[in-house]
Design an enzyme around this catalytic site. Sequence first.
Site, PDB file in Angstrom:
ATOM      1  N   ARG A   1      12.097  -4.247   6.182  1.00 46.44           N
ATOM      2  CA  ARG A   1      12.732  -4.376   5.025  1.00 46.44           C
ATOM      3  C   ARG A   1      14.310  -4.272   4.929  1.00 46.44           C
ATOM      4  O   ARG A   1      15.100  -4.182   3.984  1.00 46.44           O
ATOM      5  CB  ARG A   1      12.535  -2.797   4.146  1.00 46.44           C
TER       6      ARG A   1
ATOM      7  N   CYS B   1       0.925  -1.261   0.214  1.00 46.15           N
ATOM      8  CA  CYS B   1      -0.122  -0.070  -0.115  1.00 46.15           C
ATOM      9  C   CYS B   1       0.627   1.407  -0.063  1.00 46.15           C
ATOM     10  O   CYS B   1       1.976   1.388   0.384  1.00 46.15           O
ATOM     11  CB  CYS B   1      -0.855  -0.225   1.248  1.00 46.15           C
TER      12      CYS B   1
HETATM   13  S1  SF4 Z   1      -1.352  -1.789   6.072  1.00 50.35           S
HETATM   14 FE1  SF4 Z   1      -2.396   0.369   7.092  1.00 50.35          FE
HETATM   15  S2  SF4 Z   1      -2.193   1.689   5.538  1.00 50.35           S
HETATM   16 FE2  SF4 Z   1      -1.707  -0.135   4.213  1.00 50.35          FE
HETATM   17  S3  SF4 Z   1      -3.416  -0.685   3.452  1.00 50.35           S
HETATM   18 FE3  SF4 Z   1      -3.586  -1.642   5.569  1.00 50.35          FE
HETATM   19  S4  SF4 Z   1      -4.445  -0.049   6.783  1.00 50.35           S
HETATM   20 FE4  SF4 Z   1      -3.802   0.983   5.139  1.00 50.35          FE
END
Ligand code: SF4
Lengths: 447, 547
Positions: free
Chosen positions: B99, B65
């Site tokens: 990472r 994301c």
């Molecule tokens: S990990 Fe956190 S920021 Fe990433 S998609 Fe899920 S809720 Fe959203």
Amino acid sequence: MKAQEKVIEKIADPARNTCRLCAPLGASTVFRGIENCIPLLHGSQGCSTYIRRYMISHFREPVDIASSNFSESAAVFGGRENLHTALDNVIGKYQPSLVGIATTCLSETIGDDVSLYIKEYNEKSKSDVPVVNVPTPSYKGIHTDGYRDAVISCIKTVSKENESGDFINIIPAFVSPEDLRHLKEIASDFKTDAVLFPDYSETLDGESWESYKKISPGGTLLSDIARIKSAKASIVIGSSLSRSGLSGSLSDHLPNSHFMNLPIGIDLCDEFFGAFEKATGKQLPEKYSSERNRLVDSYMDAHKYFFEKRAIIAGDEDLVVSLASFMSEIGIVPVICATGSDNPAAAEIIKKYAPDAEVMSDSDYATVLDKAKGMNCDLVIGSSKGFYLSKNLSIPLVRVGFPVHDRFGSQRIKHLGYRGTQSILDNIANAIIEHKQNSSNIGYSYL
Amino acid sequence: MTKKVDFNSIKPEEVKEELLSKYPVKVARKRAKQIVINKVDNGDVVPEVLANTRTVPGILTMRGCAYAGCKGVVLGPTRDILQITHGPIGCAFYSWLTRRNQTRPKTDDAPNFMPYTMSTDLQEDEVIFGGEKKLKKAIEEAVGLFHPKAIGIFSTCPVGLIGDDVHAVAREMEEKFPDVNIFGFSCEGYKGVSQSAGHHIANNKVFTDVVGLSDKPKEGKFRFNILGEYNIGGDAFEIERVAEKCGLTIHSTFSGNSEYDEFISAHTADLNVVMCHRSINYLAEMMEKKFGIPWFKVNFIGAESSAKSLRKIAEYFGDKELMANVEKVIAEEMIEVEKVRLDVKSRCEGKTAMLFVGGSRAHHYQDLFREIGMQTLSAGYEFAHRDDYEGRKVIPEIVIDADTRNIEELTVEKDDNRFSPRKSESEIEAYSKKGFKWSDYDGMMPEMQNNTLVIDDLNHYETEVLIEKYRPDIFCAGIKEKYVVQKQGIPLKQLHSYDYSGPYAGFKGAINFYKEIDRILNTNVFKLVKAPWQETPELSGSYAWTK
Ligand code: SF4
Ligand code: SF4
């Protein structure tokens, strides 16, 4: 959506080096423990990607978790379309026996009505694949809550009341695949028909494949989940399972249930095997009394290494509770017992087992470290995240639980039963010995 | 070992057809544009690839994301900017040291927040009534504990929806703590279609709130910045070693092994070189516009590519002694490289690889494989855009969809006082005549052979088909793909985390990589695994996806 007027009196602390993971991870683990089931997270793809990569780094196995893949507009207007498309694709590609949907913070925040979406989907698509839905907002619960709520939701959705059958249920909290195998072995040694749910002993610690599989083989059969409600007794292990959460309470859906802590240490194992004897009406197989006796023997042999050693126990409440009991048996003093969850009942039990310990609920590693400085601790018992404590305090870490991503064989760590206890005991003794050996100039080779 | 297929006899059109055959019509239509058979005309004209579009819900993608791209990728490797994740607990936990970027604080007591993760850990009350107060408290706590030079706030999905204004909080707290630079990122995970959105958001904020705050240059001759090198497995250390040996000064690296002080004065350097084009080209462009620093693309993955990149940098500075020195260093380093390379090549020549990773690695690592005589059969990126495939020349043609439109594109103007072109127009012109390509990237496809398959956002199912059809000797991707590929008897090399080894950049890195590939391809372990088609070739007909 936001009522600025309301003043929140108490602002909780932020978390620094947290002790807990989020709820959909627990739910996904349960779904991976059902045969031919595919987990689907309702929200942005990031959550499922993160959770997959996290579980894979511990289990070293493929972990498929689909996502309904929210876009910005879905985040604003709702994820109905996304969920329907996702169900179409997941069912089409995997032909699963069950789809397990867990929500994420995003779909919960916008208040998506997942049950309604599923109903609409079933009407529209005429699909006969059952779909389980479990609400898992991580701002209300953590991975152990998600795990428990998924167990409850699956039983609620899949299991039917029926005439009582001649079998028992075993419902464990988040333990290792090796532990699950051990539980199955125990049931089989008791010559008893048992439903173990969830069972990710193969799906998350599998064999090399002869031919390609879309979904890793193994897991509790759907037909077995279906008969859970008609068992003659249920053995539920892990304190987190006894709490009620967003999906209700496990005891409401299980016949004749015995809730107990994870069987680690003589006392808790005796209680566990006792419950097994009672539930099955059979005697403890000799194999286990021998294991018990060997364990008692090693308690004595190792006592000189353990006596008055001071330990930090940190991690999931299920483990912390039972380890506190075990530590106290062998003469190690738990000085800090920290859990990521906030369960006053568990804190009570820990206090009982470890009266001298500082019990920290809803805690994190940074706070634990602050506390531990100057407490003369000798060792840490916890997951890989405990390395932060171990490194900063220059004391050994004995790795248990989840996540363990800096050692090999995390799927095969033994925790439960006399045998699991034996293994933890050996590891603790060796960690203490090794630390002593390494920090001495003499070059001891007998210790 | 797996029975080899003669990949020359495989018709890519047929593979493509098979890849698409199991999709519903709408999905197939979309994927058809993302699965492309390569064909290079006139040196650099390649077919169009559909990239940077949303993954279909329910299809198992490799992508993460925007939050991951912003916090994890771009800012994560910086050791002394304290990072606060604003959101529920999971997002922070999962991005905590995962990472494997390395860092080396200059002194023992210099701050290093990388092993540390801080989250506002939002609870139900805050989701309903707003989390700004808790965020402020977290900032106060952070300042109280560490008094860092800078604090970054990273928003996760729920934050955007509950209406928290992280930027306003940042401004307010900055007033309270004037000596701490506090800035927020609106990098909610649902923005854009992958990590890529987060890169852009990170670039923007670093540009507006960090770069340019101090005009004090670092000491040293031939100062330049490396953009898009994140020091996975110690890559940046190796690049630093080589640069130093050549007499070059790396002013700052965005963001492997980096410090805040180097960022704020980065605009005083005389050149930006770009490693990972996808994640950081925005910053290079904006710094050029505002400060007049030219940029070009380099690649330190592969010994030959490293040598080429060093020569280019030396030529840019145009100093005779520097150029001579660079040649000397290359010659010295290549002695050991060649020894290992030829030895490894004797065992790896003719073997095949597939690479599906990132926004630049799937391209860069082809060089390393080529150096030991291995061929890339198929490659693709996880979160790249068309320009990373086809070259920057296609940027004007790229269609902006709704997902991309939501990511802010900054308008940048010349800085009246500090803009200074590092080369005059005629100099630039003269360099161009010599074949210098300014502000450009040719992309991956022009360097790949005809008839190889280029696939954007490869998914789980397609991975299986590719493996079954081509049976490559090695598959390169990330940890999510590792065990599913290895279950099929094909070794997988992780190119995100390097399987916790490395470095692979520069000369020593090339040696490490050759040896690693040699070890993987010539181990006995995979010979123990019976591939399904090995003993019962007819089995492939009963594979689940053909049912
Ligand atoms: S990990 Fe956190 S920021 Fe990433 S998609 Fe899920 S809720 Fe959203
Ligand atoms: S948004 Fe919630 S569900 Fe997603 S990763 Fe973060 S804490 Fe977990």
